[in-house]
Design an enzyme around this catalytic site. Structure first.
Site, PDB file in Angstrom:
ATOM      1  N   ASP A 129      -1.344  -5.648  13.831  1.00 50.07           N
ATOM      2  CA  ASP A 129      -0.293  -6.121  12.925  1.00 50.07           C
ATOM      3  C   ASP A 129       1.046  -6.141  13.666  1.00 50.07           C
ATOM      4  O   ASP A 129       2.050  -5.599  13.203  1.00 50.07           O
ATOM      5  CB  ASP A 129      -0.220  -5.202  11.698  1.00 50.07           C
ATOM      6  CG  ASP A 129       0.379  -5.908  10.484  1.00 50.07           C
ATOM      7  OD1 ASP A 129       0.462  -7.145  10.495  1.00 50.07           O
ATOM      8  OD2 ASP A 129       0.760  -5.215   9.525  1.00 50.07           O
ATOM      9  N   LYS A 178       5.679   8.203   5.396  1.00 50.09           N
ATOM     10  CA  LYS A 178       4.974   7.104   4.738  1.00 50.09           C
ATOM     11  C   LYS A 178       4.107   7.686   3.620  1.00 50.09           C
ATOM     12  O   LYS A 178       3.305   8.593   3.864  1.00 50.09           O
ATOM     13  CB  LYS A 178       4.107   6.353   5.748  1.00 50.09           C
ATOM     14  CG  LYS A 178       3.399   5.127   5.184  1.00 50.09           C
ATOM     15  CD  LYS A 178       2.684   4.365   6.297  1.00 50.09           C
ATOM     16  CE  LYS A 178       2.044   3.098   5.776  1.00 50.09           C
ATOM     17  NZ  LYS A 178       1.392   2.315   6.867  1.00 50.09           N
ATOM     18  N   ILE A 181       0.818  -1.208   0.000  1.00 46.49           N
ATOM     19  CA  ILE A 181       0.000   0.000   0.000  1.00 46.49           C
ATOM     20  C   ILE A 181       0.857   1.266   0.000  1.00 46.49           C
ATOM     21  O   ILE A 181       0.511   2.252  -0.646  1.00 46.49           O
ATOM     22  CB  ILE A 181      -0.967  -0.007   1.201  1.00 46.49           C
ATOM     23  CG1 ILE A 181      -2.079  -1.038   0.959  1.00 46.49           C
ATOM     24  CG2 ILE A 181      -1.569   1.361   1.450  1.00 46.49           C
ATOM     25  CD1 ILE A 181      -3.089  -1.129   2.070  1.00 46.49           C
ATOM     26  N   ALA A 182       1.961   1.249   0.694  1.00 47.81           N
ATOM     27  CA  ALA A 182       2.770   2.467   0.831  1.00 47.81           C
ATOM     28  C   ALA A 182       4.237   2.104   0.984  1.00 47.81           C
ATOM     29  O   ALA A 182       4.591   0.933   1.161  1.00 47.81           O
ATOM     30  CB  ALA A 182       2.302   3.266   2.050  1.00 47.81           C
TER      31      ALA A 182
END
Length: 511
Positions: free
Chosen positions: A285, A150, A133-134
């Protein structure tokens, strides 16, 4: 709205990739797979040379970012994908080749709508990490602070939206077939996955999550959350304090620096319990790549894109379930499952308690280092089908994170006993939250709130039941069955009513 043919084309394209890695074999062999799905799997693998061992993680890695994220979710659900697939999916690494810095800097400039030189003195063009995603770059602000920046990959939002659109369509088709697939509630699972992803695709929400977690963790000073630079944060760029520590995956470096792995494991488990049970808001996470060790045996976490939230009632149930399994009170654990609605009421509580005992007792006899939360969850998943337990999407993240935390803690201290480490915290929380003092306080609070709402309740009643006006009460009307003619029955009913009024009016005039 995307046409069904487009969804089918995407599914067949992904299916070919899955087939090349042997990832469709389990679907074909599973007796619970609907015949229509089994036929599609056969078509997708037509002409493909199957590998000896299925590579589920490799297949999803090849499909793309959205598939990687979905695979990480499914890795926690052996009851859906099977034990072998779930274990293989745990290999999924959310890492991709980085986007060139020219593209990233252009995206940052567009997101800030001003030159980057106004905000940063320098930005390292080589990323420190690149995910689906990034990607993250190290930078220095104009006021001299070192920060982590980010940045969303350009186009990633559109890619995820297309993929999730097809996941939703496929889940609806499969769930409509009933049986085992309806019990697993794939539509609800995909909808939950969509919401998690939406949070990751808006970096302002990730910043807000980090800020909220930092406030919640003031009681755990050894668990550090980096500060957010809100002036340099947008929906596409997140700027936060740079964490200068040792990655938790580097055990040798930790030992060389004099850190105590057993102490770190204890801090991690307690921090997770504080988040999940006491606060109801947790970092979902917590793998080794997102954890750093700081001087003084402290732990810092990064990457707050995936966060879990549990309401108080569910947290009470969770704490009682964990404590019941720790102490061997399987009857109470079974009762909680029925009270929570996890097990349908037509089943027998005593029978479910016996099934739980079959899961819990073998672990209670194991050596300390062999007792596993992951094994416990696997055992629970194995009995879900026998007792018609539906998937609980709101617990998916919790289950995933529990297994992840146990894995990291065990890597730090192979002899850690998750049950013994968790028991004092859970016992104290239950005593605090379910003790007589809390019961009385909660009851008083609820009753006072009810009393405060009484005036508004009376006004609402008066609004719906006003005093009679000047018109006489309407006579009772005869119930008439409406004839449903095709899809336009409403129009037919209106036409008949209009005809009746016309005839009546004509009769009154002529009469």
């Amino acid at each position: 709205m995307t046409a069904p043919a487009v969804h089918l084309w995407r599914l067949m394209k992904w299916g070919r990739t899955l087939a090349r890695h042997g990832a469709l074999s389990g679907i074909e062999r599973d007796p619970n797979t609907p015949p229509a799905v089994r036929r599609l799997a056969r078509i997708a693998r037509f002409g493909v040379r199957l590998p000896a061992t299925p590579g589920y993680a490799d297949a999803l890695q090849a499909i793309g970012p959205a598939a990687i994220k979905l695979g990480q979710t499914l890795a926690t659900r052996p009851d859906i994908v099977g034990d072998a697939a779930a274990k293989d999916l745990q290999r999924l690494q959310d890492a991709l080749p980085p986007v060139s810095f020219d593209v990233i800097s252009a995206a940052m400039t567009a997101s800030f709508a001003r030159p980057l030189s106004d905000l940063f003195a320098s930005i390292d063009p080589v990323p420190v990490g690149a995910a689906s995603i990034a990607q993250v770059h190290r930078g220095v602000t104009t006021d001299g602070r070192t920060v982590a920046i980010k940045v969303l990959r350009p186009g990633v939002e559109e890619e995820f939206n297309r993929a999730i659109d097809t996941y939703q369509w496929a889940a609806a088709q499969v769930e409509s077939m009933g049986g085992e697939f309806a019990r697993l509630q794939p539509r609800l699972v995909i909808e939950t996955f969509k919401r998690w992803t939406a949070r990751e695709l808006d970096l302002r929400r990730e910043a807000a999550s980090a800020s909220e977690l930092a406030e919640a963790m003031t009681a755990e000073p050894d668990f550090v959350v980096p500060a957010i630079d809100w002036q340099r944060t947008t929906g596409g760029v997140l700027t936060l304090e740079w964490i200068d520590g040792i990655k938790m995956s580097d055990r040798q470096a930790m030992l060389a620096a004099g850190h105590d792995p057993a102490r770190l494991a204890h801090i991690l488990v307690h921090a997770f319990l504080r988040q999940a049970i006491a606060e109801g808001f947790f970092h979902a996470d917590l793998h080794q790549g997102n954890l750093f060790v700081l001087p003084g045996n402290r732990i810092a976490a990064i990457d707050f894109g995936i966060m879990g939230r549990i309401d108080r009632r569910a947290r009470v149930w969770l704490a009682e379930i964990l404590y019941g399994l720790i102490t061997g009170n399987y009857r109470r654990v079974a009762e909680i499952h029925f009270e929570a609605g996890y097990v349908p009421p037509h089943h027998d509580v005593a029978e479910f308690a016996t099934a739980l005992r079959a899961v819990g007792e073998p672990m209670r006899g194991m050596s300390v280092k062999d007792m596993s939360v992951g094994n416990m969850l696997d055992g629970l998943f194995n009995i879900t089908r026998d007792f018609d337990m539906k998937t609980q999407p709101h617990l998916l993240l919790l289950q995933k994170t529990m297994v992840m935390v146990e894995g990291v803690a065990t890597a730090l201290d192979p002899d850690i006993n998750m049950w013994e480490t968790a028991a004092p915290f859970v016992r104290e929380w239950i005593r605090t939250e379910l003790g007589p003092e809390t019961f009385v306080a909660d009851r008083l609070t609820a009753d006072l709130k009810t009393l405060a709402r009484l005036p508004q309740l009376i006004r609402n009643i008066e609004r719906h039941f006003p005093d009679p006006g000047g018109a006489p009460p309407a006579p009772p009307l005869k119930e008439i069955e409406v004839v449903r003619i095709g899809g336009g029955w409403r129009y037919a009913a209106v036409a008949l009513l209009a005809s009746g009024i016309t005839v009546t009016a004509t009769w009154m005039v002529l009469g």
